[in-house]
Design a protein around this motif. Structure first.
Motif, mmCIF file in Angstrom:
data_model
loop_
_atom_site.group_PDB
_atom_site.id
_atom_site.type_symbol
_atom_site.label_atom_id
_atom_site.label_comp_id
_atom_site.label_asym_id
_atom_site.label_seq_id
_atom_site.Cartn_x
_atom_site.Cartn_y
_atom_site.Cartn_z
ATOM 1 N N ALA A 126 0.826 -1.207 0.000
ATOM 2 C CA ALA A 126 0.000 0.000 0.000
ATOM 3 C C ALA A 126 0.860 1.257 0.000
ATOM 4 O O ALA A 126 0.558 2.241 -0.689
ATOM 5 N N ILE A 127 1.947 1.235 0.769
ATOM 6 C CA ILE A 127 2.873 2.373 0.781
ATOM 7 C C ILE A 127 3.485 2.571 -0.598
ATOM 8 O O ILE A 127 3.606 3.700 -1.091
ATOM 9 N N ALA A 128 3.861 1.469 -1.246
ATOM 10 C CA ALA A 128 4.471 1.556 -2.578
ATOM 11 C C ALA A 128 3.511 2.179 -3.580
ATOM 12 O O ALA A 128 3.878 3.064 -4.363
ATOM 13 N N VAL A 129 2.273 1.710 -3.575
ATOM 14 C CA VAL A 129 1.289 2.217 -4.526
ATOM 15 C C VAL A 129 0.962 3.687 -4.251
ATOM 16 O O VAL A 129 0.898 4.507 -5.175
ATOM 17 N N ALA A 130 0.774 4.029 -2.985
ATOM 18 C CA ALA A 130 0.495 5.426 -2.646
ATOM 19 C C ALA A 130 1.655 6.329 -3.055
ATOM 20 O O ALA A 130 1.454 7.469 -3.495
ATOM 21 N N GLY A 131 2.880 5.816 -2.929
ATOM 22 C CA GLY A 131 4.037 6.608 -3.320
ATOM 23 C C GLY A 131 4.163 6.795 -4.810
ATOM 24 O O GLY A 131 4.807 7.755 -5.275
ATOM 25 N N ALA A 160 12.042 -2.298 1.581
ATOM 26 C CA ALA A 160 12.102 -1.628 0.287
ATOM 27 C C ALA A 160 10.928 -2.080 -0.570
ATOM 28 O O ALA A 160 10.675 -3.286 -0.693
ATOM 29 N N VAL A 161 10.207 -1.123 -1.121
ATOM 30 C CA VAL A 161 9.043 -1.427 -1.945
ATOM 31 C C VAL A 161 9.048 -0.521 -3.165
ATOM 32 O O VAL A 161 9.774 0.467 -3.228
ATOM 33 N N GLY A 162 8.227 -0.858 -4.128
ATOM 34 C CA GLY A 162 8.095 -0.035 -5.317
ATOM 35 C C GLY A 162 6.820 -0.392 -6.056
ATOM 36 O O GLY A 162 6.251 -1.462 -5.853
ATOM 37 N N ALA A 177 3.477 -3.958 -8.433
ATOM 38 C CA ALA A 177 3.895 -3.627 -7.064
ATOM 39 C C ALA A 177 4.965 -4.633 -6.658
ATOM 40 O O ALA A 177 4.813 -5.829 -6.890
ATOM 41 N N ILE A 178 6.046 -4.128 -6.072
ATOM 42 C CA ILE A 178 7.180 -4.980 -5.720
ATOM 43 C C ILE A 178 7.533 -4.766 -4.255
ATOM 44 O O ILE A 178 7.556 -3.627 -3.768
#
Length: 207
Positions: A126-131, A160-162, A177-178
């Motif tokens: 969720a943090i990755a997508v929002a970012g 680490a996310v993306g 999403a990774i």
């Protein structure tokens, strides 16, 4: 030798010899005892050690405890849980488990009504997508400095996310999403499978 457990069985000895942690000094601060200053609370005398797992030892009396508390005594004490999380978070920085210069943001996730001890994998996504989507609270914090990925600090370390997202017909669509996690080999050796399982394994792996 007697071991008081719920379902006693035969003894099994487990040995840990020259493991990965043996390559590191057991005391990240090089001290057997440190004074850990925790804002909003006070300084605590603690032992911070890396053996098996990074761990923090503190006298029960310093937390207003006796040392023989059961789960409910701790889990139902919201102020105690907040204090323990604060101690762990500041100890993680002192133990160099988290380098503030290597993260883009800090994030905390509430799960089942309580602060998660680390972070959930789905929360990381969720943090990755929002970012990745312009205008969100997360994107405003990491825009122009994350380079397509986000390293966020949580109470137990860093994740680490993306993600990638694009607009289609006026709506945002997440295309990828990774989440980076670590894995290590637990065993290596031959295994035996029944004939019907071999066929199932082959079909699954080559699907």
């Amino acid at each position: 030798m007697n071991i008081d457990v719920t379902m006693p069985r035969s003894f099994v000895a487990q040995g840990f010899i020259n493991g990965e942690d043996a390559k590191e000094a057991p005391f990240p601060t090089e001290n057997p005892v440190d004074s850990l200053e925790v804002p909003s609370y006070r300084a605590f005398q603690v032992t911070m050690i890396n053996a098996g797992n990074p761990a923090i030892f503190i006298n029960a009396e310093a937390l207003g405890l006796r040392g023989n508390e059961m789960q409910a005594d701790v889990n139902d004490n919201a102020e105690l849980l907040r204090k323990c999380e604060a101690i762990r978070a500041y100890a993680a920085v002192r133990m160099r488990r988290v380098d503030p210069t290597t993260i883009n943001i800090n994030a905390r996730i509430l799960s089942m009504g309580k602060l998660h001890h680390a972070t959930t994998g789905t929360g990381g996504v969720a943090i990755a997508v929002a970012g990745a989507i312009p205008g969100t609270v997360v994107n405003r914090l990491v825009a122009n400095k994350a380079g397509g990925s986000i390293r966020f600090g949580h109470p137990s370390g860093v994740m680490a996310v993306g993600a990638q997202a694009e607009q289609k017909d006026g709506a945002w669509v997440v295309t990828k999403a990774i989440m980076l996690r670590t894995a290590r080999r637990l065993m290596e050796g031959p295994s035996s499978l029944a004939p019907e399982l071999r066929t199932l394994h082959h079909d699954y792996c080559h699907a």
